[in-house]
Design a protein around this motif. Structure first.
Motif, PDB file in Angstrom:
ATOM      1  N   SER A  68       0.816  -1.080  -0.020  1.00  0.00           N
ATOM      2  CA  SER A  68      -0.043   0.020   0.100  1.00  0.00           C
ATOM      3  C   SER A  68       0.971   1.522  -0.040  1.00  0.00           C
ATOM      4  CB  SER A  68      -0.775  -0.129   1.208  1.00  0.00           C
ATOM      5  OG  SER A  68      -1.561   1.357   1.539  1.00  0.00           O
ATOM      6  N   PRO A  69       0.349   2.561  -0.753  1.00  0.00           N
ATOM      7  CA  PRO A  69       0.986   3.680  -0.506  1.00  0.00           C
ATOM      8  C   PRO A  69       0.929   4.270   0.714  1.00  0.00           C
ATOM      9  CG  PRO A  69      -0.736   3.892  -1.952  1.00  0.00           C
ATOM     10  CD  PRO A  69      -0.740   2.520  -1.783  1.00  0.00           C
ATOM     11  N   TYR A  75      -5.274   1.036   4.454  1.00  0.00           N
ATOM     12  CA  TYR A  75      -6.534   0.917   4.029  1.00  0.00           C
ATOM     13  C   TYR A  75      -6.883   1.332   2.418  1.00  0.00           C
ATOM     14  CZ  TYR A  75      -8.326  -1.106   8.408  1.00  0.00           C
ATOM     15  OH  TYR A  75      -8.295  -1.805   9.508  1.00  0.00           O
ATOM     16  N   ASP A  76      -5.668   1.438   1.863  1.00  0.00           N
ATOM     17  CA  ASP A  76      -5.613   1.748   0.412  1.00  0.00           C
ATOM     18  C   ASP A  76      -4.505   0.766  -0.189  1.00  0.00           C
ATOM     19  OD1 ASP A  76      -3.916   3.057   2.181  1.00  0.00           O
ATOM     20  OD2 ASP A  76      -3.127   4.386   0.462  1.00  0.00           O
ATOM     21  N   ILE A  77      -5.284  -0.491  -0.620  1.00  0.00           N
ATOM     22  CA  ILE A  77      -4.467  -1.478  -1.119  1.00  0.00           C
ATOM     23  C   ILE A  77      -4.088  -1.452  -2.551  1.00  0.00           C
ATOM     24  CG2 ILE A  77      -4.356  -3.804  -1.192  1.00  0.00           C
ATOM     25  CD1 ILE A  77      -6.158  -4.081   1.103  1.00  0.00           C
ATOM     26  N   SER A  82       0.520  -9.134  -1.935  1.00  0.00           N
ATOM     27  CA  SER A  82       1.920  -8.825  -1.483  1.00  0.00           C
ATOM     28  C   SER A  82       1.675  -8.412  -0.066  1.00  0.00           C
ATOM     29  CB  SER A  82       2.410  -8.141  -2.550  1.00  0.00           C
ATOM     30  OG  SER A  82       2.430  -8.670  -3.683  1.00  0.00           O
ATOM     31  N   ILE A  83       2.741  -8.272   0.769  1.00  0.00           N
ATOM     32  CA  ILE A  83       3.202  -8.051   2.038  1.00  0.00           C
ATOM     33  C   ILE A  83       3.629  -6.610   1.788  1.00  0.00           C
ATOM     34  CG2 ILE A  83       4.055  -8.168   4.320  1.00  0.00           C
ATOM     35  CD1 ILE A  83       1.593 -10.300   3.610  1.00  0.00           C
ATOM     36  N   GLN A  84       3.406  -5.715   2.523  1.00  0.00           N
ATOM     37  CA  GLN A  84       3.737  -4.146   2.593  1.00  0.00           C
ATOM     38  C   GLN A  84       5.324  -4.495   3.113  1.00  0.00           C
ATOM     39  OE1 GLN A  84       3.241  -1.584   1.632  1.00  0.00           O
ATOM     40  NE2 GLN A  84       2.948   0.090   2.967  1.00  0.00           N
ATOM     41  N   MET A  90       6.071 -12.459   2.645  1.00  0.00           N
ATOM     42  CA  MET A  90       5.420 -13.463   2.533  1.00  0.00           C
ATOM     43  C   MET A  90       5.987 -14.568   3.625  1.00  0.00           C
ATOM     44  SD  MET A  90       2.166 -14.154   2.032  1.00  0.00           S
ATOM     45  CE  MET A  90       1.676 -13.055   0.455  1.00  0.00           C
ATOM     46  N   ASP A  91       7.445 -14.793   3.531  1.00  0.00           N
ATOM     47  CA  ASP A  91       7.805 -15.644   4.423  1.00  0.00           C
ATOM     48  C   ASP A  91       7.559 -15.456   5.906  1.00  0.00           C
ATOM     49  OD1 ASP A  91       8.668 -17.479   2.361  1.00  0.00           O
ATOM     50  OD2 ASP A  91      10.702 -16.598   2.350  1.00  0.00           O
TER      51      ASP A  91
END
Length: 568
Positions: A68-69, A75-77, A82-84, A90-91
């Protein structure tokens, strides 16, 4: 005094694990930093799982951790798979999930699908041209008389419409400009959402909290709303909430995805009523398990309707009792309720509903916990609530980070000039979402044990007096008391399933109610004041189950005292 665990009854026949669960909410950015960059992350949370397990919680609700930015703190995906990067990889997530499951903890993801980020590839394609395949993924409209398509006002102040020069049309955003609303009328959008849900459920995620899910069905034709006197825009919640196809969309979600998994679902539903909630969470509705309603956290609005929630007035106890009791009574036997005092969007509970005066803060925090956890529904504990963390009491605008707060200040003080700077700062100190987002207070060392670097956000200065390390081993702490409350709930069908009976609605000082189930009853008495009071609810005939004072003076109820009696 032990409560007996009984069998049978309406709810036992419909028993599911989420009715017996307690949820612990984690705002990842503010929970625990592991790498010294000042931002909480997934490895940091993983290192604190034993703390959450010790508290007694069953489910961990994670606020958004997707890429997200960060215009609205996740809450803006921009990428749902993908993980931020600031939170890890992700691991890291899969390790968190695996270790949580080993401890018997379930993971609830925040599903944000009313809108995306304007950086999401769908929107980037959508705005290129009117005939782009993704154009209909969002809500686009032509100008009307050179202006916005309608008079809807954003939840974050201002219009819900943003003009895009590329195609000469406006796109809809019920929240920030960087959060364009998805067009759920498009079946391709719904199919993409189902794929996202399956992606995470197949990884082993146990639950979804669905952000503003009752806003996904917009009214046909997007008509103007009714404006209140003096308001520039119509309240969009009154126009959009619980739209005409919401039941249809949620039933499709259940049929295509949720029914295939043993999953817990809670829908955040601003402006919904108990009758609405029963439609979505009814035992035979085949939609969701429970809702987050906003009635009690929406109390004490400003008399000047233009200012909405912004004020510093205390909540009136009679109104609070009326609100909570309405949901208890109307959902009983028909649906299921979520129980909460605060979350990432609300001020700290002890500051808002009781007092954060050091003289009474501990008693008040325990009192609020007792009042809520003895009700029917699934309780939610927001990080730090179990310590009695308070509002941060900022005094300068530069200390705030929350987009909603900054927008409100700009609109009301600088643009429309309907309130002075001093008053608005007082209102922000009382109601800003930033009160809930200060870093978790782990100990009394530098930065409260949250990070070895510079915290992303200013800490509450009272962390030396309020922190987890001091409370874990203290049998009289707020943390230890919350452990007792959760243990009681886990071992009592009466607390989980019992019918609710409010006592003395018009009493403006005491919140008292009873619970009834299979020939047992509970009596809960909570003093919401700093005064000694006397009330007779027949408590002498009961057995004291739990109290936030070390002794019981029967009919005398001391400042912020809360006590629970069992009757057989």
């Amino acid at each position: 005094m032990k409560l007996t665990v009984s069998k049978g009854g309406f709810f036992m026949a419909k028993n599911t694990w989420w009715k017996k669960s307690v949820v612990y909410q984690v705002y990842p950015r503010s929970y625990q930093d592991s790498n010294g960059d000042g931002i909480g992350d997934l490895p940091g949370l993983t290192s604190r799982l034993s703390y959450i397990k010790d508290l007694g919680a069953d489910v961990i609700w994670l606020n958004p951790i997707y890429k997200s930015p960060d215009r609205d703190n996740g809450y803006d995906i921009s990428d749902y798979r993908s993980i931020q990067p600031a939170y890890g990889t992700m691991d890291d997530f899969e390790e968190l999930l695996q270790k949580a499951h080993v401890l018997g903890l379930k993971i609830m993801m925040d599903l944000v699908v009313n809108h995306t980020s304007d950086q999401n590839k769908w929107f980037q394609e959508s705005k290129k041209s009117k005939d782009n395949p993704y154009r209909d993924f969002y809500v686009w409209r032509d100008p009307v008389d050179g202006h916005e398509p309608n008079n809807w006002g954003s939840y974050f102040n201002g219009s819900t419409w943003k003009f895009d020069k590329t195609t000469g049309q406006y796109y809809l955003h019920l929240f920030a400009e960087g959060q364009p609303d998805l067009n759920w009328e498009n079946p391709k959008v719904r199919d993409e959402v189902w794929k996202i849900m399956r992606y995470w459920l197949d990884k082993g995620v146990d639950s979804f909290r669905m952000d503003v899910i009752n806003l996904i069905s917009k009214p046909a034709g997007l008509p103007d709303g009714q404006k209140a006197p003096g308001e520039k825009y119509a309240n969009v919640g009154k126009v959009v909430a619980d739209g005409p196809r919401l039941n249809e969309f949620l039933q499709e979600m259940n049929q295509k995805v949720l029914s295939k998994y043993d999953v817990m679902t809670v829908g955040e539903m601003p402006d919904s009523t108990p009758k609405d909630a029963i439609k979505y969470t009814g035992l035979d509705s085949h939609e969701l398990n429970m809702v987050f309603q906003f009635d009690h956290v929406g109390l004490a609005g400003n008399p000047d309707k233009r200012l909405g929630k912004w004020n510093d007035k205390p909540v009136k106890l009679v109104e609070l009792k009326q609100s909570l009791s309405k949901w208890e009574k109307e959902l009983n036997g028909k649906g299921w309720n979520s129980l909460y005092w605060n979350n990432h969007d609300q001020p700290r509970a002890v500051s808002r509903f009781a007092t954060d005066n050091p003289k009474y803060r501990v008693k008040a925090a325990k009192m609020l916990g007792t009042t809520l956890h003895m009700m029917q529904g699934t309780p939610y504990v927001y990080e730090g609530e179990e310590l009695g963390m308070t509002n941060v009491h900022y005094t300068k605008l530069s200390q705030y980070e929350d987009l909603e707060s900054l927008n409100a200040y700009r609109e009301f003080v600088e643009d429309e000039k309907i309130i002075d700077k001093t008053s608005m700062l007082k209102y922000l100190a009382a109601k800003s979402r930033d009160n809930a987002r200060t870093p978790m207070q782990w100990d009394d060392n530098k930065n409260a044990g949250f990070t070895n670097g510079k915290p992303w956000f200013e800490l509450n200065s009272n962390y030396q007096e309020i922190n987890a390390r001091d409370q874990i081993e203290d049998k009289n702490s707020v943390f230890s008391y919350y452990k007792k409350l959760i243990e009681l709930r886990h071992n009592s069908d009466l607390i989980i399933y019992g019918d609710y009976e409010l006592l003395d609605l018009e009493d403006s000082q005491i919140f008292a109610y009873k619970r009834h189930y299979n020939n047992q009853s509970l009596l809960v008495i909570s003093n919401f004041t700093d005064k000694k009071l006397t009330r007779d609810y027949g408590q002498k005939k009961g057995n004291l189950l739990i109290s936030n004072y070390p002794d019981d003076l029967d009919m005398e109820i001391r400042p912020y005292e809360s006590k629970v009696y069992l009757f057989r």
